[in-house]
Design a protein around this motif. Structure first.
Motif, PDB file in Angstrom:
ATOM      1  N   PRO A  20       1.208  -0.876  -0.221  1.00 22.08           N
ATOM      2  CA  PRO A  20      -0.291   0.004  -0.270  1.00 22.08           C
ATOM      3  C   PRO A  20       0.687   1.238  -0.010  1.00 22.08           C
ATOM      4  O   PRO A  20       2.235   1.283   0.749  1.00 22.08           O
ATOM      5  CB  PRO A  20      -0.629   0.028   1.216  1.00 22.08           C
ATOM      6  N   VAL A  21       0.447   2.165  -0.823  1.00 17.62           N
ATOM      7  CA  VAL A  21       1.492   3.453  -1.272  1.00 17.62           C
ATOM      8  C   VAL A  21       0.329   4.520  -1.018  1.00 17.62           C
ATOM      9  O   VAL A  21      -1.101   4.316  -1.844  1.00 17.62           O
ATOM     10  CB  VAL A  21       2.558   3.565  -2.421  1.00 17.62           C
ATOM     11  N   ILE A  22       0.387   5.728  -0.574  1.00 17.88           N
ATOM     12  CA  ILE A  22       0.147   7.536  -0.829  1.00 17.88           C
ATOM     13  C   ILE A  22       0.674   8.039  -1.211  1.00 17.88           C
ATOM     14  O   ILE A  22       1.624   7.971  -1.127  1.00 17.88           O
ATOM     15  CB  ILE A  22      -0.535   7.609   1.206  1.00 17.88           C
ATOM     16  N   ALA A  23       0.264   9.096  -1.892  1.00 17.08           N
ATOM     17  CA  ALA A  23       1.108  10.090  -2.114  1.00 17.08           C
ATOM     18  C   ALA A  23       0.021  11.225  -2.950  1.00 17.08           C
ATOM     19  O   ALA A  23      -0.874  11.173  -2.410  1.00 17.08           O
ATOM     20  CB  ALA A  23       1.070   9.542  -3.848  1.00 17.08           C
ATOM     21  N   ASP A  24       0.550  12.374  -2.430  1.00 17.52           N
ATOM     22  CA  ASP A  24       0.630  13.275  -2.128  1.00 17.52           C
ATOM     23  C   ASP A  24       0.508  14.488  -3.906  1.00 17.52           C
ATOM     24  O   ASP A  24       1.449  14.757  -3.944  1.00 17.52           O
ATOM     25  CB  ASP A  24       0.268  14.474  -1.311  1.00 17.52           C
TER      26      ASP A  24
END
Ligand SMILES: O=c1[nH]c(=O)c2ncn([C@@H]3O[C@H](COP(=O)(O)OP(=O)(O)OP(=O)(O)O)[C@@H](O)[C@H]3O)c2[nH]1
Ligand SMILES: [Mg+2]
Length: 197
Positions: free
Chosen positions: A65-69
């Protein structure tokens, strides 16, 4: 402490995420911890599209799982510019000081009442095998005529944060997180984190 990966190479964002997630009980790793990860091209036409591109590509490569902004500043008197081009407004080398100088120059004859602007932040959460989802947040303010304050990053020294009646760069990291576009977007994600990570 659970670990969360944020697909960013921006030091200012990384600092903010580390502090905000620590208070939620998560340890943040960024692409500074994974220097072999590529620069994902931001070819989208919206903040959401670019956040999804960055999160999905890094999640695919890491199989985690990865979050990007994807975020930026939208100035009414400049018809929404710099918008999705905020990081590279004054050139591809992404120089915060040059970006500020360019905005100050373009805004120097714009009167007080026409200096409204807002920050926008889209966060995308990509999880292998699941549909990517996004949340967003905004922060309303005005463009100053000169720099004020030394905290934060990017355009913070020329952004007057209406919610605090101070320049964004005069706020502590806790004060900024409470009212910022990034803080507001993260608030929406908070309740889902234990189930997705
Ligand atoms: O004064 C600011 N306070 C903020 O809180 C803020 N948030 C975003 N920005 C601006 O918008 C660009 C993001 O562009 P961006 O989302 O493409 O990120 P980036 O290219 O810097 O790093 P990455 O995350 O893509 O690796 C940044 O560089 C800044 O110029 C901010 N400026
Ligand atoms: Mg970028």
């Amino acid at each position: 402490m659970s670990e969360i990966i944020i697909a960013t190479k921006n030091k200012g964002k990384a600092e903010e995420f580390k502090k905000m997630f620590a208070s939620l009980g998560y340890e943040v790793k960024t692409l500074h911890d994974y220097p072999d990860m590529p620069d994902v091209e931001e070819t989208g036409t919206t903040f959401e599209e670019n956040a999804v591109l960055k999160a999905e590509e890094i999640s695919r490569l890491m199989n985690r799982p990865v979050i990007a902004d994807d975020s930026g500043l939208s100035i009414d008197a400049l018809e929404g510019r710099p918008g999705i081009f905020s990081a590279r407004y004054a050139g591809e080398e992404k120089n915060d000081e040059a970006n500020i100088d360019k905005v100050l120059e373009e805004m120097k004859h714009i009167p007080e009442e026409k200096r409204d602007a807002r920050f926008y932040c889209a966060l995308a959460v990509a999880i292998p095998g699941k549909k990517t989802y996004t949340v967003s947040g905004t922060c309303e303010g005005k463009i100053l005529y000169a720099r004020k304050g030394t905290n934060g990053f990017g355009y913070d020294p020329i952004f007057w944060a209406n919610a605090k009646n101070k320049a964004m760069a005069e706020l502590t990291s806790e004060e900024k997180a409470a009212i910022s576009h990034r803080g507001h977007a993260l608030k929406q994600l908070e309740k889902d984190l234990p189930t997705i990570l």
